[in-house]
Write a protein that holds these residues in place. Structure first.
Motif, PDB file in Angstrom:
ATOM      1  N   GLN A 142       0.831  -1.205   0.000  1.00  0.00           N
ATOM      2  CA  GLN A 142       0.000   0.000   0.000  1.00  0.00           C
ATOM      3  C   GLN A 142       0.864   1.253   0.000  1.00  0.00           C
ATOM      4  OE1 GLN A 142      -3.212   0.254  -0.352  1.00  0.00           O
ATOM      5  NE2 GLN A 142      -3.371   2.472  -0.023  1.00  0.00           N
ATOM      6  N   HIS A 161      -9.146   4.007 -14.108  1.00  0.00           N
ATOM      7  CA  HIS A 161     -10.044   3.366 -13.159  1.00  0.00           C
ATOM      8  C   HIS A 161     -10.845   4.468 -12.478  1.00  0.00           C
ATOM      9  CE1 HIS A 161     -11.494   1.102  -9.681  1.00  0.00           C
ATOM     10  NE2 HIS A 161     -11.118  -0.013 -10.299  1.00  0.00           N
ATOM     11  N   ARG A 373     -11.547   3.153  -1.042  1.00  0.00           N
ATOM     12  CA  ARG A 373     -10.696   1.963  -1.061  1.00  0.00           C
ATOM     13  C   ARG A 373     -11.539   0.680  -0.956  1.00  0.00           C
ATOM     14  NH1 ARG A 373      -6.599   3.132  -3.724  1.00  0.00           N
ATOM     15  NH2 ARG A 373      -5.033   4.492  -2.802  1.00  0.00           N
ATOM     16  N   TYR A 374     -12.590   0.736  -0.164  1.00  0.00           N
ATOM     17  CA  TYR A 374     -13.437  -0.447  -0.011  1.00  0.00           C
ATOM     18  C   TYR A 374     -14.119  -0.799  -1.328  1.00  0.00           C
ATOM     19  CZ  TYR A 374     -17.281  -3.455   1.437  1.00  0.00           C
ATOM     20  OH  TYR A 374     -18.166  -4.501   1.546  1.00  0.00           O
ATOM     21  N   TYR A 375     -14.633   0.210  -2.029  1.00  0.00           N
ATOM     22  CA  TYR A 375     -15.352  -0.046  -3.275  1.00  0.00           C
ATOM     23  C   TYR A 375     -14.426  -0.129  -4.488  1.00  0.00           C
ATOM     24  CZ  TYR A 375     -19.683   0.681  -0.730  1.00  0.00           C
ATOM     25  OH  TYR A 375     -20.726   0.543   0.163  1.00  0.00           O
ATOM     26  N   ASP A 376     -13.128   0.024  -4.248  1.00  0.00           N
ATOM     27  CA  ASP A 376     -12.128  -0.038  -5.311  1.00  0.00           C
ATOM     28  C   ASP A 376     -12.209  -1.341  -6.094  1.00  0.00           C
ATOM     29  OD1 ASP A 376      -9.937   0.217  -6.918  1.00  0.00           O
ATOM     30  OD2 ASP A 376      -8.469   0.460  -5.342  1.00  0.00           O
ATOM     31  N   LYS A 377     -12.571  -2.430  -5.408  1.00  0.00           N
ATOM     32  CA  LYS A 377     -12.581  -3.760  -6.037  1.00  0.00           C
ATOM     33  C   LYS A 377     -13.766  -3.955  -6.974  1.00  0.00           C
ATOM     34  CE  LYS A 377     -14.648  -5.803  -1.859  1.00  0.00           C
ATOM     35  NZ  LYS A 377     -14.369  -4.709  -0.907  1.00  0.00           N
ATOM     36  N   TYR A 378     -14.708  -3.019  -6.966  1.00  0.00           N
ATOM     37  CA  TYR A 378     -15.884  -3.135  -7.824  1.00  0.00           C
ATOM     38  C   TYR A 378     -15.716  -2.316  -9.100  1.00  0.00           C
ATOM     39  CZ  TYR A 378     -18.074  -4.999  -3.591  1.00  0.00           C
ATOM     40  OH  TYR A 378     -18.363  -5.742  -2.477  1.00  0.00           O
ATOM     41  N   SER A 379     -16.370  -2.734 -10.125  1.00  0.00           N
ATOM     42  CA  SER A 379     -16.343  -1.978 -11.380  1.00  0.00           C
ATOM     43  C   SER A 379     -17.210  -0.735 -11.245  1.00  0.00           C
ATOM     44  CB  SER A 379     -16.863  -2.840 -12.531  1.00  0.00           C
ATOM     45  OG  SER A 379     -18.264  -3.071 -12.388  1.00  0.00           O
TER      46      SER A 379
END
Length: 435
Positions: A142, A161, A373-379
């Motif tokens: 990180q 992104h 950061r939490y929603y980073d993994k979603y499109s």
């Protein structure tokens, strides 16, 4: 080329050649920091990059096992100390280059580290293998991801992104992280402010020109992702002026509660936050859950008169309730309130907190960064509702910035004399940058 390399001719021979077990790592760190502070202020960035490469990268390609591994030998068996040292050295350079508008060298430093490939893989030399792993771990960490944010800022890589559009919040989170070196906090604070100021300026210019027919061919770019609905949103945000403006109500609240006990203040705060909220379901959920959270929070202070310290702690805590309490996952209350389809209402509640405690702004931006950061993994398609919330948050807080003033001017009368519902089409919005 600099003639006195830390690595090549051992400017500090007692560090790199003595028994490392007897060395005070903190003393070594300070000498290394001083070295990079000195050369970044005296020499060309190209030469500084060569020195950085010599100290942190080249030594891992040594074939002669009798040679010292320099900085790695100093911090043997302590990867975390090494990583912090490398990280701070990076920010000593980045802070200097960003302050002097030498942005391309920040990018060059990031690429130098990211493109590192060991020239020697000697499985017989356990130390080299371990130290190569240290560097690989840093590149995947990180810490390095945060360093790369400065490349996104300078190169406008926002299209890669959806998260990169909100770099200002990710940088703001670095500022309040107590584990970060001062050089990182300083450069992150400047970079975050630059991005926010850029957005505020672009929004003001877009608003100023988008309502003019003459500007249809040279229309300013909409800095948000909300499309043409942005003007309707702005009008809805600034329609409340005069006695019932958010600023005035916040000032009234501060005056009315300044002598209250902490227990009474907690009750007043919930009433203040739901005041004038028009969605019944939103009000019920907010009042019930916030009251339950607050009533049993810090009961040992209930009889204490509210002060600046308790105000800040309470406002920060309310922000946690409304966003994320563990810096990782959103709170159930955040998900519930947005699932009801009223992102603007939640943003206004957060704004009302900041209007009574401006010092909570950095805490709020840090929490927003944690959510990103939490929603980073979603499109982008999967979390469009969250992106919509961030966009509304951006615009609302840009409008309430100190150096931009927005006003509504009525351009036509309502068709019916008794019509009281706000009609955004009857108004034009004007923005003005303050001196």
């Amino acid at each position: 080329m600099i003639s006195h390399s830390l690595q090549n001719i051992y400017i500090y021979p007692h560090i790199f050649k003595s028994n490392v077990k007897q060395i005070d790592a903190q003393i070594v760190q300070e000498k290394i920091y001083s070295f990079f502070v000195e050369i970044v202020n005296k020499y060309a960035p190209e030469d500084v990059l060569i020195e950085f490469k010599s100290v942190f990268l080249d030594c891992l390609g040594l074939k002669n096992l009798d040679l010292t591994l320099g900085i790695y030998d100093v911090f043997i068996n302590n990867e975390q100390v090494f990583r912090y040292t490398l990280k701070r050295c990076c920010y000593i350079l980045v802070n200097n280059w960003e302050s002097n508008r030498k942005h391309k060298y920040t990018q060059a430093l990031i690429e130098l580290i990211a493109n590192y490939k060991s020239t020697v893989i000697d499985y017989k030399n356990t130390k080299i293998t371990i130290f190569q792993t240290w560097l690989d771990n840093f590149i995947q960490s990180q810490d390095f991801h945060e360093l790369k944010l400065f490349a996104y800022k300078n190169e406008n890589k926002a299209d890669n992104h959806w998260v990169n559009r909100y770099t200002s919040y990710l940088l703001a989170a670095q500022v309040v992280d107590k584990n970060n070196p001062e050089e990182q906090k300083e450069v992150a604070k400047k970079a975050s402010k630059q991005l926010k100021d850029k957005f505020k300026f672009e929004l003001a210019m877009y608003v100023a020109h988008s309502q003019s027919n003459a500007s249809s061919q040279t229309r300013y770019r909409n800095p948000s992702m909300l499309g043409d609905d942005i003007l309707r949103l702005i009008k809805a945000i600034i329609v409340r002026k005069g006695v019932f403006s958010y600023d005035n109500i916040a000032n009234i609240f501060i005056k009315q509660t300044q002598n209250q006990t902490f227990k009474d203040f907690k009750e007043s705060l919930v009433k203040y936050l739901i005041f004038s909220v028009q969605q019944p379901n939103f009000v019920d959920a907010l009042q019930q859950q916030l009251s339950e959270k607050l009533v049993n929070w810090k009961p040992e202070y209930d009889d204490v008169t509210i002060n600046k310290y308790l105000l800040l702690r309470t406002c920060n805590r309310m922000i946690d309730f409304l966003t994320t309490e563990n810096s990782v996952k959103p709170t159930p209350l955040f998900v519930l309130l947005l699932s009801q389809g009223h992102p603007l209402t939640l943003v206004i509640v957060l704004l009302k907190i900041i209007l009574i405690c401006k010092n909570s702004r950095s805490h709020l931006e840090s929490r927003i960064a944690h959510l990103i950061r939490y929603y980073d993994k979603y499109s982008e398609e999967e979390c469009q509702w969250f992106i919509n919330f961030i966009e509304i948050f951006n615009i609302t807080f840009a409008i309430y910035a100190e150096n931009v003033e927005y006003n509504l001017i009525k351009v036509k009368e309502a068709e019916k004399a008794h019509e009281v519902e706000f009609d955004p089409n009857a108004y034009r919005v004007f923005s003005q940058l303050k001196g």
